[in-house]
Design a protein around this motif. Structure first.
Motif, short mmCIF file in Angstrom:
data_model
loop_
_atom_site.label_atom_id
_atom_site.label_comp_id
_atom_site.label_asym_id
_atom_site.label_seq_id
_atom_site.Cartn_x
_atom_site.Cartn_y
_atom_site.Cartn_z
N THR A 191 0.86 -1.18 0.00
CA THR A 191 0.00 0.00 0.00
C THR A 191 0.90 1.23 0.00
O THR A 191 2.08 1.15 -0.33
N VAL A 192 0.36 2.38 0.36
CA VAL A 192 1.18 3.59 0.49
C VAL A 192 2.26 3.33 1.54
O VAL A 192 1.97 2.89 2.65
N TRP A 202 1.35 12.04 0.35
CA TRP A 202 0.14 11.72 1.10
C TRP A 202 0.04 12.53 2.39
O TRP A 202 -0.59 12.09 3.35
N GLY A 207 -3.97 12.18 2.70
CA GLY A 207 -3.49 11.01 3.42
C GLY A 207 -4.49 10.51 4.44
O GLY A 207 -4.70 9.29 4.58
N LYS A 211 -6.16 6.76 4.47
CA LYS A 211 -6.03 5.83 5.61
C LYS A 211 -7.38 5.30 6.07
O LYS A 211 -7.48 4.17 6.57
N ARG A 218 -3.68 2.59 8.77
CA ARG A 218 -2.40 3.29 8.66
C ARG A 218 -1.70 2.91 7.37
O ARG A 218 -2.07 1.95 6.70
N PHE A 219 -0.67 3.71 7.04
CA PHE A 219 0.20 3.39 5.92
C PHE A 219 1.33 2.47 6.40
O PHE A 219 1.47 2.19 7.59
N ASP A 248 -0.91 -4.55 2.39
CA ASP A 248 -1.74 -3.36 2.22
C ASP A 248 -2.68 -3.05 3.38
O ASP A 248 -3.59 -2.24 3.24
#
Length: 254
Positions: A191-192, A202, A207, A211, A218-219, A248
């Protein structure tokens, strides 16, 4: 292939790894962890001072080579240096990549072509060159960097999503063709990830909104991706090939 067990500490002692894009972000985190686990690492990066930066950070544990992964002759020349230095290659991590974003209506041909040149062509050319060596040497492991964008639609990510989908498909074909040579080929779909670029891209409300779509809330962090890359590099993953390891936080389970 005979099963010989594995180091339960996922050690990489006496292994030689190439990591593309290894001076920043996810690639840097993977190079760091591989070195901590005992590997010798050859970092391929487009930066002009790759050799100097690598030596300053890692000393004798790594070599750095300036390589544009879209250029076959540069790749072949760099791999020759790796072989001359270490006499073998065991592992490849294709982490070099780019994200050029725009909506599908307005995305430029330049953005499309550059995305595919680096993300897809670059990953294939390095995998092809290393694969030829692994076929002759009796096997090894190749890890490609895909993305959650390979699995779901993301706004303004048409070229990026398409390129990462291509990575997943390429990984499966390489795994299928090269399993007979004891070569494992897998990919990771994060994921991010909060690299320096990720933090900037983000930041703020964008961001926070993203999320909320991730069940874990969370990232991710570069060292979490590196942990997955360590497993895929270790002998503990010897029966795993052609797979896409999704990291992810549950984003794509919806």
């Amino acid at each position: 292939m005979e099963y010989k067990g594995f180091d339960v500490n996922f050690g990489l002692k006496n292994k030689v790894a190439i990591v593309t894009g290894g001076l920043s972000g996810i690639g840097e985190a993977i190079a760091d962890l591989y070195i901590k686990k005992g590997a010798k690492v050859a970092i391929f990066d487009v930066k002009k001072d790759t050799a100097e930066e690598t030596k300053e950070k890692y000393g004798e544990a790594a070599i750095g080579l300036t390589v544009d992964v879209t250029q076959k002759l540069q790749i072949e020349a760099a791999i020759k240096i790796v072989m001359d230095t270490y006499s073998k290659i065991d592992l490849l991590v294709n982490s070099a990549g780019i994200a050029l974003l725009d909506d599908a209506e307005n995305l430029s041909e330049e953005y499309w072509d550059k995305t595919f040149a680096i993300n897809v062509k670059g990953s294939f050319l390095v995998a092809q060159a290393v694969g030829k060596i692994l076929i002759k040497s009796g096997g090894g492991k190749i890890i490609n960097m895909a993305s959650q964008a390979a699995l779901v639609a993301l706004d303004n990510h048409v070229a990026y999503c398409a390129s990462k989908g291509a990575i997943v498909s390429m990984t499966k074909v390489l795994a299928y063709e090269w399993a007979q040579y004891n070569i494992n080929v897998n990919c990771i779909s994060p994921t991010v990830i909060l690299t320096e670029l990720g933090k900037k891209a983000w930041a703020g409300q964008a961001g926070e909104d993203m999320k909320k779509q991730i069940p874990a809330g969370r990232f991710g962090y570069p060292d979490e991706v590196a942990a997955c890359a360590l497993f895929l590099a270790s002998d503990g993953s010897s029966l795993m090939t052609g797979e896409n390891m999704v990291l992810d936080g549950g984003y794509t389970v919806k």
